[in-house]
Design a protein around this motif. Structure first.
Motif, PDB file in Angstrom:
ATOM      1  N   LEU A 165       3.082 -48.783  23.118  1.00  0.00           N
ATOM      2  CA  LEU A 165       2.761 -49.361  21.817  1.00  0.00           C
ATOM      3  C   LEU A 165       3.801 -50.411  21.466  1.00  0.00           C
ATOM      4  N   LEU A 166       3.443 -51.295  20.567  1.00  0.00           N
ATOM      5  CA  LEU A 166       4.365 -52.306  20.085  1.00  0.00           C
ATOM      6  C   LEU A 166       4.332 -52.338  18.567  1.00  0.00           C
ATOM      7  N   LYS A 167       5.510 -52.457  17.961  1.00  0.00           N
ATOM      8  CA  LYS A 167       5.640 -52.599  16.511  1.00  0.00           C
ATOM      9  C   LYS A 167       6.233 -53.973  16.252  1.00  0.00           C
ATOM     10  N   GLY A 168       5.382 -54.904  15.838  1.00  0.00           N
ATOM     11  CA  GLY A 168       5.840 -56.252  15.571  1.00  0.00           C
ATOM     12  C   GLY A 168       6.190 -56.444  14.114  1.00  0.00           C
ATOM     13  N   GLU A 169       6.940 -57.479  13.835  1.00  0.00           N
ATOM     14  CA  GLU A 169       7.252 -57.881  12.461  1.00  0.00           C
ATOM     15  C   GLU A 169       7.233 -59.401  12.456  1.00  0.00           C
ATOM     16  N   GLY A 170       6.043 -59.976  12.403  1.00  0.00           N
ATOM     17  CA  GLY A 170       5.966 -61.421  12.447  1.00  0.00           C
ATOM     18  C   GLY A 170       4.612 -61.926  11.995  1.00  0.00           C
ATOM     19  N   PRO A 171       4.453 -63.254  11.948  1.00  0.00           N
ATOM     20  CA  PRO A 171       3.184 -63.843  11.527  1.00  0.00           C
ATOM     21  C   PRO A 171       2.032 -63.406  12.421  1.00  0.00           C
ATOM     22  N   ALA A 172       0.839 -63.403  11.856  1.00  0.00           N
ATOM     23  CA  ALA A 172      -0.341 -63.003  12.615  1.00  0.00           C
ATOM     24  C   ALA A 172      -0.540 -63.878  13.846  1.00  0.00           C
ATOM     25  N   THR A 173      -0.173 -65.158  13.753  1.00  0.00           N
ATOM     26  CA  THR A 173      -0.311 -66.038  14.916  1.00  0.00           C
ATOM     27  C   THR A 173       0.587 -65.579  16.063  1.00  0.00           C
ATOM     28  N   ILE A 179      -0.559 -60.003  21.748  1.00  0.00           N
ATOM     29  CA  ILE A 179      -1.760 -59.271  22.167  1.00  0.00           C
ATOM     30  C   ILE A 179      -2.404 -59.963  23.365  1.00  0.00           C
ATOM     31  N   GLU A 180      -2.463 -61.280  23.330  1.00  0.00           N
ATOM     32  CA  GLU A 180      -3.058 -62.014  24.444  1.00  0.00           C
ATOM     33  C   GLU A 180      -2.226 -61.880  25.703  1.00  0.00           C
ATOM     34  N   ARG A 181      -0.888 -61.969  25.575  1.00  0.00           N
ATOM     35  CA  ARG A 181      -0.029 -61.890  26.762  1.00  0.00           C
ATOM     36  C   ARG A 181      -0.023 -60.497  27.376  1.00  0.00           C
ATOM     37  N   THR A 182      -0.196 -59.480  26.557  1.00  0.00           N
ATOM     38  CA  THR A 182      -0.253 -58.111  27.098  1.00  0.00           C
ATOM     39  C   THR A 182      -1.680 -57.697  27.429  1.00  0.00           C
ATOM     40  N   GLN A 183      -2.613 -58.624  27.254  1.00  0.00           N
ATOM     41  CA  GLN A 183      -4.015 -58.429  27.644  1.00  0.00           C
ATOM     42  C   GLN A 183      -4.639 -57.191  26.997  1.00  0.00           C
ATOM     43  N   GLY A 184      -4.203 -56.889  25.775  1.00  0.00           N
ATOM     44  CA  GLY A 184      -4.780 -55.770  25.055  1.00  0.00           C
ATOM     45  C   GLY A 184      -4.480 -54.412  25.659  1.00  0.00           C
ATOM     46  N   ARG A 185      -3.469 -54.343  26.523  1.00  0.00           N
ATOM     47  CA  ARG A 185      -3.187 -53.074  27.215  1.00  0.00           C
ATOM     48  C   ARG A 185      -2.530 -52.041  26.311  1.00  0.00           C
ATOM     49  N   VAL A 186      -1.859 -52.494  25.240  1.00  0.00           N
ATOM     50  CA  VAL A 186      -1.155 -51.561  24.363  1.00  0.00           C
ATOM     51  C   VAL A 186      -1.523 -51.861  22.919  1.00  0.00           C
ATOM     52  N   PRO A 187      -1.705 -50.829  22.107  1.00  0.00           N
ATOM     53  CA  PRO A 187      -1.937 -51.077  20.677  1.00  0.00           C
ATOM     54  C   PRO A 187      -0.734 -51.765  20.048  1.00  0.00           C
ATOM     55  N   VAL A 188      -0.993 -52.763  19.209  1.00  0.00           N
ATOM     56  CA  VAL A 188       0.067 -53.496  18.521  1.00  0.00           C
ATOM     57  C   VAL A 188      -0.083 -53.277  17.019  1.00  0.00           C
ATOM     58  N   PHE A 189       1.000 -52.850  16.383  1.00  0.00           N
ATOM     59  CA  PHE A 189       1.054 -52.688  14.936  1.00  0.00           C
ATOM     60  C   PHE A 189       1.956 -53.775  14.357  1.00  0.00           C
ATOM     61  N   ASN A 190       1.609 -54.247  13.174  1.00  0.00           N
ATOM     62  CA  ASN A 190       2.490 -55.150  12.457  1.00  0.00           C
ATOM     63  C   ASN A 190       3.031 -54.418  11.236  1.00  0.00           C
ATOM     64  N   GLY A 191       3.899 -55.080  10.496  1.00  0.00           N
ATOM     65  CA  GLY A 191       4.469 -54.496   9.285  1.00  0.00           C
ATOM     66  C   GLY A 191       4.551 -55.538   8.198  1.00  0.00           C
ATOM     67  N   ARG A 192       5.774 -56.001   7.911  1.00  0.00           N
ATOM     68  CA  ARG A 192       6.030 -57.047   6.901  1.00  0.00           C
ATOM     69  C   ARG A 192       5.423 -56.698   5.549  1.00  0.00           C
ATOM     70  N   GLY A 193       5.361 -55.412   5.224  1.00  0.00           N
ATOM     71  CA  GLY A 193       4.879 -54.997   3.911  1.00  0.00           C
ATOM     72  C   GLY A 193       3.393 -55.182   3.683  1.00  0.00           C
ATOM     73  N   GLY A 194       2.675 -55.624   4.722  1.00  0.00           N
ATOM     74  CA  GLY A 194       1.243 -55.848   4.575  1.00  0.00           C
ATOM     75  C   GLY A 194       0.863 -57.310   4.432  1.00  0.00           C
TER      76      GLY A 194
END
Length: 299
Positions: A165-173, A179-194
């Motif tokens: 899994l990956l926990k990112g903290e950055g812009p949606a772009t 997500i594209e570079r990991t080819q959707g192999r792992v779920p990615v979560f973001n944060g930044r308060g929503g």
């Protein structure tokens, strides 16, 4: 051990709530978890930046694990962020997470020194190899001053299959690029308060990990999006965006004002553990207004 691909949705990550003596407040911490669960969260987490993990002793971090696990009681997936300046220190906390029924762990980069990507990849990999739990990586260069590029993350998850899994903290772009570079192999979560909540979901995020100040509204927005009602999801998001922008000016602002917004909605009192950003009179007026507009939480 849960399948990491099953993790999704809005996960609540707890604030560190202290009493007047600056000790962790057991009753308030339980109330916080109860508010999140009553809001319908899809998972719970603890010991991230919102939990002021760097201010907690090792024993306090373990206590937060024990309390959160007790209060969640297996009702939703539970993750713990792992903080520490060495492989040994982080593995010791991973062991505590295992003992406290964690479903996954999220490794933070060590907040000491400044190294190349290869050193960070090796650091994360050595810890991941020490556990059978699904491992996530917190990649938050804007907040932590260190992180990995999308290509480096792709290399990391290829070399260490236990990093699931990956926990990112950055812009949606940026998140879309990961997500594209990991080819959707792992779920990615973001944060930044929503921030960019709906666009994060459009980008392919499995969900977001958020402190509980607007957690109930975020859950409703996510559920609407997943049900195919993007218009309703956007409407809900637009109602909470001013409050999100208010608290997410910095991590210190989140801890100062986000915590107070949650407390005002949940009927709790905030005591800071210094050093801390202290609220201004105008800031408290804004907290009161947002709390009134968002309504009570968990009541």
């Amino acid at each position: 051990m849960m399948d990491a691909t099953a993790f999704h949705g809005i996960h609540g990550i707890v604030y560190a709530l202290f009493d007047a003596g600056e000790k962790l407040d057991r009753v308030a911490m339980r109330r916080q978890v109860e508010c999140c669960l009553a809001s319908g969260v899809h998972g719970m987490a603890a010991l991230g930046l919102a939990t002021e993990v760097s201010k907690l002793t090792f024993d306090e971090r373990v206590a937060v694990m024990e309390w959160t696990a007790e209060d969640v009681a297996g009702r939703v997936p539970l993750g713990f962020t792992i903080f520490g300046g060495s492989v040994a220190e982080q593995i010791a906390q991973v062991r505590a997470a295992e003992q406290n029924r964690a479903d996954w762990v999220i490794l933070q980069p060590p907040m000491v020194g400044s190294f190349g990507a290869g050193e960070y990849i090796s650091f994360f990999g050595r810890i991941a190899e020490a556990t059978r739990l699904p491992v996530g990586i917190q990649n938050a260069p804007a907040y932590m001053g260190r992180g990995l590029t999308a290509d480096e993350i792709a290399e990391l998850v290829t070399r260490y299959p236990n990093i699931r899994l990956l926990k990112g903290e950055g812009p949606a772009t940026d998140i879309r690029g990961v997500i594209e570079r990991t080819q959707g192999r792992v779920p990615v979560f973001n944060g930044r308060g929503g921030l960019e909540l709906i666009d994060n979901l459009r980008a392919g995020c499995a969900g977001l990990i958020l402190a509980p100040d607007v957690i109930d509204h975020a859950v409703r927005a996510y559920d609407a999006f997943r049900a195919g009602d993007e218009a309703e999801a956007e409407r809900i998001y637009q109602t909470i965006l001013p409050a999100i922008v208010f608290v997410m000016q910095s991590v210190e602002s989140l801890i100062c004002y986000g915590k107070r917004l949650f407390a005002a909605r949940a009927g709790l009192t905030v005591h800071d553990r210094g050093p801390a950003l202290r609220p201004t009179a105008f800031g408290l007026e804004l907290v009161e207004r947002f709390a009134r507009e968002l309504g009570p939480l968990g009541r």
